[in-house]
Design a protein around this motif. Sequence first.
Motif, PDB file in Angstrom:
ATOM      1  N   LEU A 135       0.835  -1.209   0.000  1.00  0.00           N
ATOM      2  CA  LEU A 135       0.000   0.000   0.000  1.00  0.00           C
ATOM      3  C   LEU A 135       0.868   1.258   0.000  1.00  0.00           C
ATOM      4  CD1 LEU A 135      -2.768  -1.041   2.573  1.00  0.00           C
ATOM      5  CD2 LEU A 135      -2.958  -0.945   0.086  1.00  0.00           C
ATOM      6  N   ALA A 136       1.937   1.237   0.788  1.00  0.00           N
ATOM      7  CA  ALA A 136       2.840   2.393   0.807  1.00  0.00           C
ATOM      8  C   ALA A 136       3.488   2.591  -0.555  1.00  0.00           C
ATOM      9  CB  ALA A 136       3.910   2.193   1.884  1.00  0.00           C
ATOM     10  N   ALA A 137       3.853   1.501  -1.232  1.00  0.00           N
ATOM     11  CA  ALA A 137       4.466   1.605  -2.553  1.00  0.00           C
ATOM     12  C   ALA A 137       3.513   2.231  -3.561  1.00  0.00           C
ATOM     13  CB  ALA A 137       4.907   0.219  -3.038  1.00  0.00           C
ATOM     14  N   ALA A 138       2.210   1.952  -3.420  1.00  0.00           N
ATOM     15  CA  ALA A 138       1.226   2.545  -4.339  1.00  0.00           C
ATOM     16  C   ALA A 138       1.248   4.067  -4.246  1.00  0.00           C
ATOM     17  CB  ALA A 138      -0.167   2.002  -4.021  1.00  0.00           C
ATOM     18  N   PHE A 139       1.225   4.591  -3.022  1.00  0.00           N
ATOM     19  CA  PHE A 139       1.222   6.044  -2.850  1.00  0.00           C
ATOM     20  C   PHE A 139       2.586   6.648  -3.153  1.00  0.00           C
ATOM     21  CE2 PHE A 139      -2.441   4.731  -0.377  1.00  0.00           C
ATOM     22  CZ  PHE A 139      -3.377   5.696  -0.720  1.00  0.00           C
ATOM     23  N   PHE A 140       3.658   5.898  -2.908  1.00  0.00           N
ATOM     24  CA  PHE A 140       4.984   6.411  -3.194  1.00  0.00           C
ATOM     25  C   PHE A 140       5.198   6.566  -4.696  1.00  0.00           C
ATOM     26  CE2 PHE A 140       9.686   5.649  -3.569  1.00  0.00           C
ATOM     27  CZ  PHE A 140      10.041   6.900  -3.074  1.00  0.00           C
ATOM     28  N   ALA A 141       4.746   5.580  -5.470  1.00  0.00           N
ATOM     29  CA  ALA A 141       4.866   5.674  -6.925  1.00  0.00           C
ATOM     30  C   ALA A 141       4.065   6.868  -7.455  1.00  0.00           C
ATOM     31  CB  ALA A 141       4.395   4.382  -7.577  1.00  0.00           C
ATOM     32  N   SER A 142       2.886   7.077  -6.888  1.00  0.00           N
ATOM     33  CA  SER A 142       2.074   8.223  -7.301  1.00  0.00           C
ATOM     34  C   SER A 142       2.752   9.539  -6.949  1.00  0.00           C
ATOM     35  CB  SER A 142       0.695   8.137  -6.643  1.00  0.00           C
ATOM     36  OG  SER A 142      -0.104   9.247  -6.984  1.00  0.00           O
ATOM     37  N   PHE A 143       3.406   9.579  -5.785  1.00  0.00           N
ATOM     38  CA  PHE A 143       4.083  10.804  -5.378  1.00  0.00           C
ATOM     39  C   PHE A 143       5.286  11.092  -6.261  1.00  0.00           C
ATOM     40  CE2 PHE A 143       7.613  12.531  -2.793  1.00  0.00           C
ATOM     41  CZ  PHE A 143       7.140  13.826  -2.670  1.00  0.00           C
ATOM     42  N   LEU A 144       6.025  10.049  -6.660  1.00  0.00           N
ATOM     43  CA  LEU A 144       7.163  10.256  -7.540  1.00  0.00           C
ATOM     44  C   LEU A 144       6.730  10.827  -8.885  1.00  0.00           C
ATOM     45  CD1 LEU A 144       9.378   7.072  -6.959  1.00  0.00           C
ATOM     46  CD2 LEU A 144       9.778   9.395  -6.138  1.00  0.00           C
ATOM     47  N   ALA A 145       5.564  10.388  -9.365  1.00  0.00           N
ATOM     48  CA  ALA A 145       5.082  10.877 -10.647  1.00  0.00           C
ATOM     49  C   ALA A 145       4.526  12.293 -10.546  1.00  0.00           C
ATOM     50  CB  ALA A 145       4.008   9.935 -11.193  1.00  0.00           C
ATOM     51  N   ARG A 146       3.863  12.581  -9.424  1.00  0.00           N
ATOM     52  CA  ARG A 146       3.251  13.904  -9.225  1.00  0.00           C
ATOM     53  C   ARG A 146       3.547  14.378  -7.809  1.00  0.00           C
ATOM     54  NH1 ARG A 146      -0.305  10.962 -12.368  1.00  0.00           N
ATOM     55  NH2 ARG A 146      -0.980  11.959 -14.313  1.00  0.00           N
ATOM     56  N   PRO A 147       4.727  14.946  -7.574  1.00  0.00           N
ATOM     57  CA  PRO A 147       5.109  15.376  -6.222  1.00  0.00           C
ATOM     58  C   PRO A 147       4.140  16.378  -5.607  1.00  0.00           C
ATOM     59  CG  PRO A 147       7.003  15.366  -7.686  1.00  0.00           C
ATOM     60  CD  PRO A 147       5.807  15.155  -8.547  1.00  0.00           C
ATOM     61  N   SER A 148       3.494  17.177  -6.428  1.00  0.00           N
ATOM     62  CA  SER A 148       2.576  18.179  -5.878  1.00  0.00           C
ATOM     63  C   SER A 148       1.303  17.562  -5.343  1.00  0.00           C
ATOM     64  CB  SER A 148       2.225  19.204  -6.961  1.00  0.00           C
ATOM     65  OG  SER A 148       1.615  18.572  -8.075  1.00  0.00           O
ATOM     66  N   HIS A 149       1.012  16.301  -5.684  1.00  0.00           N
ATOM     67  CA  HIS A 149      -0.201  15.632  -5.224  1.00  0.00           C
ATOM     68  C   HIS A 149       0.050  14.770  -3.994  1.00  0.00           C
ATOM     69  CE1 HIS A 149      -2.096  15.899  -9.530  1.00  0.00           C
ATOM     70  NE2 HIS A 149      -1.895  17.076  -8.953  1.00  0.00           N
ATOM     71  N   VAL A 211       1.007   0.455   9.045  1.00  0.00           N
ATOM     72  CA  VAL A 211       2.310   0.291   8.388  1.00  0.00           C
ATOM     73  C   VAL A 211       2.341   1.055   7.069  1.00  0.00           C
ATOM     74  CG1 VAL A 211       3.829  -1.390   7.275  1.00  0.00           C
ATOM     75  CG2 VAL A 211       2.797  -1.916   9.485  1.00  0.00           C
ATOM     76  N   GLY A 212       1.255   0.963   6.291  1.00  0.00           N
ATOM     77  CA  GLY A 212       1.212   1.667   5.020  1.00  0.00           C
ATOM     78  C   GLY A 212       1.321   3.172   5.184  1.00  0.00           C
ATOM     79  N   ALA A 213       0.606   3.728   6.174  1.00  0.00           N
ATOM     80  CA  ALA A 213       0.650   5.175   6.397  1.00  0.00           C
ATOM     81  C   ALA A 213       2.043   5.611   6.848  1.00  0.00           C
ATOM     82  CB  ALA A 213      -0.394   5.570   7.438  1.00  0.00           C
ATOM     83  N   GLU A 214       2.653   4.851   7.760  1.00  0.00           N
ATOM     84  CA  GLU A 214       3.968   5.239   8.269  1.00  0.00           C
ATOM     85  C   GLU A 214       5.024   5.193   7.149  1.00  0.00           C
ATOM     86  OE1 GLU A 214       4.566   2.518  11.417  1.00  0.00           O
ATOM     87  OE2 GLU A 214       3.467   3.698  12.897  1.00  0.00           O
ATOM     88  N   LEU A 215       5.026   4.121   6.384  1.00  0.00           N
ATOM     89  CA  LEU A 215       6.036   3.994   5.328  1.00  0.00           C
ATOM     90  C   LEU A 215       5.781   4.965   4.198  1.00  0.00           C
ATOM     91  CD1 LEU A 215       6.600   0.130   5.098  1.00  0.00           C
ATOM     92  CD2 LEU A 215       7.968   1.860   6.272  1.00  0.00           C
ATOM     93  N   ALA A 216       4.527   5.227   3.867  1.00  0.00           N
ATOM     94  CA  ALA A 216       4.228   6.185   2.799  1.00  0.00           C
ATOM     95  C   ALA A 216       4.755   7.568   3.173  1.00  0.00           C
ATOM     96  CB  ALA A 216       2.727   6.235   2.541  1.00  0.00           C
ATOM     97  N   GLY A 217       4.521   7.981   4.419  1.00  0.00           N
ATOM     98  CA  GLY A 217       5.040   9.269   4.855  1.00  0.00           C
ATOM     99  C   GLY A 217       6.557   9.320   4.878  1.00  0.00           C
ATOM    100  N   LEU A 218       7.169   8.222   5.310  1.00  0.00           N
ATOM    101  CA  LEU A 218       8.633   8.170   5.379  1.00  0.00           C
ATOM    102  C   LEU A 218       9.243   8.193   3.972  1.00  0.00           C
ATOM    103  CD1 LEU A 218      11.251   7.859   6.929  1.00  0.00           C
ATOM    104  CD2 LEU A 218      10.861   5.398   6.979  1.00  0.00           C
TER     105      LEU A 218
END
Length: 224
Positions: A135-149, A211-218
């Motif tokens: 789950l964290a990887a899903a949001f991390f990939a999205s953040f890498l593509a669109r940092p402003s989101h 775990v997903g929220a903590e790792l996504a933020g990190l």
Amino acid sequence: MTMHRIATLLFALGLGVLLLGLAAQLPLGATPMAIGNEILARAPGEIGAANIVTSVVLAYRGIDTLGELAILFAAATAAGLVLGHAGSRSRNGEAGFILRTGSDLLFPLLLTVGFYIVLHGHLTPGGGFQGGVVLAAAFFASFLARPSHRPGHGVISLIEGLAGAAFIGIGLAALAGGGAFLQPLLDRGMLGELVSAGSLPLLYLAVGLKVGAELAGLLAQLAE
């Protein structure tokens, strides 16, 4: 030879003697597995989880799992404090077309796989920790593509806090009912079915979200 090296050598020798002494007391070729055999025999009927590992992680040693979550929270918080200093700056530009398109395609797939692993942790290998990483990887990939989101820190903290409170709340509910902390609640259901193992799937859902929220933020802090 310095005192530091002498102390290190003495410690290593002492540790070696201790390990050899313990190994000498163990019977060779016939190691007793009383606890493991007992869990294998009793867990399906007592817990109702087809995945015996889940019975151990969330039921028989659930307090240890709570400690692991606390360690992960402390590590993620410390890393966030170090990385989130005033000198850091956010990236506002979007990535290229390939990364953005790939992220859009992978995001729902990773969410589906992550929640599948979390919700089937009492049936198959996996569970809240592994699913939370996906789950964290899903949001991390999205953040890498669109940092402003990037999702706001408040949203991540809210999900993390509610998930942790839910995990502890289920444990306290078991205590209030006269059982042990995190003792499985609700009906055990039919062994091997999705709706089974009582409250264990709810515990794994709380673990996965935390775990997903903590790792996504990190990971978002590291990406900046």
